[in-house]
Enzyme design. Sequence first.
Site, PDB file in Angstrom:
ATOM      1  N   THR A  34      36.893  32.215  41.027  1.00  0.00           N
ATOM      2  CA  THR A  34      36.005  32.776  39.860  1.00  0.00           C
ATOM      3  C   THR A  34      36.066  32.366  39.261  1.00  0.00           C
ATOM      4  O   THR A  34      35.355  32.385  38.131  1.00  0.00           O
ATOM      5  CB  THR A  34      37.385  34.369  39.272  1.00  0.00           C
ATOM      6  N   LYS A  82      34.767  43.461  31.195  1.00  0.00           N
ATOM      7  CA  LYS A  82      34.203  44.139  32.415  1.00  0.00           C
ATOM      8  C   LYS A  82      35.063  43.593  33.546  1.00  0.00           C
ATOM      9  O   LYS A  82      35.370  43.886  34.237  1.00  0.00           O
ATOM     10  CB  LYS A  82      33.812  45.044  31.756  1.00  0.00           C
ATOM     11  N   GLY A  83      34.953  41.982  33.495  1.00  0.00           N
ATOM     12  CA  GLY A  83      34.806  41.646  35.220  1.00  0.00           C
ATOM     13  C   GLY A  83      34.192  41.546  35.673  1.00  0.00           C
ATOM     14  O   GLY A  83      33.159  42.696  35.193  1.00  0.00           O
ATOM     15  N   GLU A 132      32.795  41.279  40.709  1.00  0.00           N
ATOM     16  CA  GLU A 132      32.419  41.967  42.211  1.00  0.00           C
ATOM     17  C   GLU A 132      30.983  43.510  41.469  1.00  0.00           C
ATOM     18  O   GLU A 132      30.411  43.705  43.337  1.00  0.00           O
ATOM     19  CB  GLU A 132      33.821  43.425  42.960  1.00  0.00           C
TER      20      GLU A 132
END
Lengths: 338, 746
Positions: free
Chosen positions: B469, B703-704, B707
Amino acid sequence: MNRFSYARPGSVADAVRELAGHPAAKVIAGGTNLVDLMKYNVERPTHLVDVGRLPGLKEIEEAGEGLRIGALVSNTAAAYDERVKERYPLLSSAILAGASPQLRNAATTGGNLLQRTRCYYFYDPATPCNKREPGSGCPAKNGQNRILAILGTSEHCIATHPSDMCVALAALEAVVKVVGPNGERSIPMADFHRLPGNMPEKDTNLHADEIILGVELPEPRFAKHYTYLKLRDRLSYAFALVSVAAALEMDGDTIGEARIALGGVAHKPWRVEEAEMMLRGKTADRRVFAAVAERILEGAQGFGHNDFKVDLARRAVIRALSQAARGTPQSQTDKRIQ
Amino acid sequence: MYETHVGSPRNRVDGRKKVTGTAPYAAEFTAPDLAQGYVVNSAIAKGRITAIDTKDALAVPGVIQVFTHQNRPRTAWRSTAYQDEVAPPGKPFRPLYDERIHYSGQPIALVVAEDFEIARYAASLVRVSYEAEQHQTDLTKVREQAYTPKYRTSMGPPSPRGDAEAAFGRSPVKVEGSYRIAVEHHNPMEPHASTVVWEGDGKITVHDKIQGCQNTQRYIRQVFGLSASDVHVISPYVGGAFGSGLRPQYQLFLAVMAALELKRSVRVVLTRDQMFTFTYRPDGLQEVAMAANEDGALQAIRHDLIGNTSTFEDYTEQTVGWSGMTYHCENYKGTYKVAQLDTYTPGDMRAPGAPTGLFPSESAVDELCHKLGMDPLKFRLKNYNQVDEATGKPFTSKELRAALQLGAERFGWSKRNHKPRSMKEGNELIGWGMAVGMWEAAMQKTAARAVLTIDGKLEVASASADIGTGTYTIMAQIAADALGLPIEKVTALLGDSSLPSAPVEGGSWGAASTGTAVELACHAVREKLFGYARGINDSPLGAAGVNEVQFREGRIALISDPSRFVTIQDAMVAGGVDRIEAEETASPSKITMLKYSSYAHSAAFVEVRVDEELGVVRVTRVVQAIAAGRILNPKTARSQILGGTVFGIGMALHEESMADHNLGRFMNHNIAEYHIPVNADVPNIDVIFVDEHDDLTSPIGVKGLGEIGICASPAAIANAVFHATGKRIRELPITIDKILGTKEAA
């Protein structure tokens, strides 16, 4: 992968002798299919005869009115050869519809003729498969048969032949040149691959002691009105659910000689000559194409998951004939269907 | 102007290593005298092994040992010992435990040989006799046996609110439908592998394909009764995992078992086929019902699911909760049951439960809009919620409105004729579809260490993982900014069990958690450094506080007058140190967890072209607008969204693990026949990151992104197919047969 010995004969004659001396031998050239199958423990040859470097089989040569493509000509070399592109664009297009550039670089013309089915069960030695283990049964009939045959099946096997190239060769009425201990012989494409019948383990009529020298294409007649339409589960790099090689001679709107071969539907490229005859002298027209499609698919029978192929094949034949008649062959790079 | 690393597009710091093949993966580590293992898998789905004949295999020269349930060394007998950090409730599968077969593909023997080819050949000679029992792998046959699991690791369905049935009954416009998504296998490029290096004296070094090396270490310790000092796990690179590497897999058990028993280094690599013999995205039978008023105000949502699990663990996902959180709706009810199948336990696969739950619910919204004659964008803005109605808590931030607006603008949504089948070009119908997505934003307790040395180099480290990632890169960016160093001076370390504690990398929490920990550790180093700089006699920094200086270009300088500075080296010399080390732990804020709900949001806009006669679907355009807090690295961030979108295209159009229920076995177990999108299937993907300020989710505002990219895309594609064709397809993947076999909606 089992233990095997390996030989690299220096001449065609030596190769034939090598093969005759080892009944459980397999011929290897590009190895793009055989090596996989050996790793899967599906093919278990005890001896490999590597014909990959035999002299004289890597050429594309004039042969009378036609062209002869040596057995060791790579799929890439055949597809991009100027003479093939100009005179037999259907063949070029079909080859480019298959596999990936890397595979086409390694795969040979002879090997492509001999590639084996992609039936899931054939590939999985933990399951029965009459083609892999004669007599063990065919779970595909009541199992996952989405990619399998709807024509020419037998109670023993519903596998398909996965090649694109062979579908074009069948439509073009190519002839396979082979050599064995008793010398050379010619096998018309229509007779090269078999239907499964009660011997599904046998894919072709090539004898175990013969090797392929090449294919001969007859006089070119379909350089203008042709198409190779391949339908699959993604837009590239997948085996055909249904493919259609269509080739027409056209005089204005009137069809002369017509050839239609289907891939992905049977144990061999599927041709129905009576259906082709239905086109002769007719005006290119969707209704005529539909009738031809009906005739080709006569007797087609799905096994559940692949029921849709019957209708899909019918539609594909109609579209392919329309493309060929219009002279707008399917592009293999632009994924929009013409 | 001074450009910070954070917020700027930066190349991956590990990029060169990866493309030059010098980044070692689990199967690439080697050791002297390394033996190779090859796994034999069960051919039946249920029953027992009556005999296992290894004689011929053992007779092959070069075979060292064949391990089966009959001769395996003793390992922990309690199943709890096999429970890893993220195991669902139940009794984990124990490889070679006994003669019982629980699923087709179960490992039943390990052949260990001097080389891989010998092991593989000998494995083909292992003869197994079974006593088969009636198995069940078809979820549709066990509907009636479905139950609500007593314990669950994932969030359960939110509590019902209002009265969904009554509201549905009285609402004028309603839709109902049954949905299903094919089982998917993760298929990361790198297959699962473990190289176990025998260090002598009962000690091992383990290179494992895992999303958290300390999870592997703990598992080995528990199962084999080893102490922490006996097991060192080093797995610096992971060639994709998508959740398949969260839990230690059977090749790890087998490799460790063999190494300990043979007192020799052993490697076990799974083949691509064997990648279909453990976890997968579960099957699920879903029912969604929605109702609205004539003005488009959403009145009721019902979302029910029966998902599959194994016979030994209860695996659940959030799935049905998403429909209740996406919009303002006073009446919601969701149920989630599981039914047992004779398969391995399903597991987390990229955004587990989210695209799965959002495909039905966002399809239902689209269907509702069609019935209402309403623009799907307007519907989503009208029913927008600012509070997470499942919990009643406000969102930490939610810029989905901006994402919807910017995405729509970029896509040209305003030009859409909302009537299906209204656009055609040649043989192709053209459709435009949209959907929204959500994924939880979270932090996990994570520690990191920072070490600054007098040569001006900084090393930051955590036991977390970079599963492809870009974690290494954002760590280096954060660290470089914190101490004002060129990014080339920073080394980031991950994937080593001896490094500061970190959980598995998953759930999109990696950047927020590891990133915050790295920043805290670097700030601690900075404090010390600043102390030394201030301590210099007649320090150019005078009496300035730490907030009055900047760390840039290797200097600590006054913000008010950057010509007054101390270099890092001078400060360290003054402090009499040649290295400064600090370790800090980042933890999620208790206040945030108590008072807020935190999610990343997305809006996906998709164009498809459908050759209706032949059933061929092409995705020709995608715009993804993402609201996910602060973007640390727009380049790697964009890649995450591209990857997520491609995953979504796969779910919508291609991916399907096909089981033969007669044999109880997945059959298309190779990537020639299990289709994932190839280049030709992937169009231009336009990624927009919406400005979103959020200092509640994580101190670094992140927040990421791992996904959120997949969450909305399958539904947006299915909705575009509807707009193109008028066909509502409720089962994914949308393949040719489904286009041909589905009737146009009324």
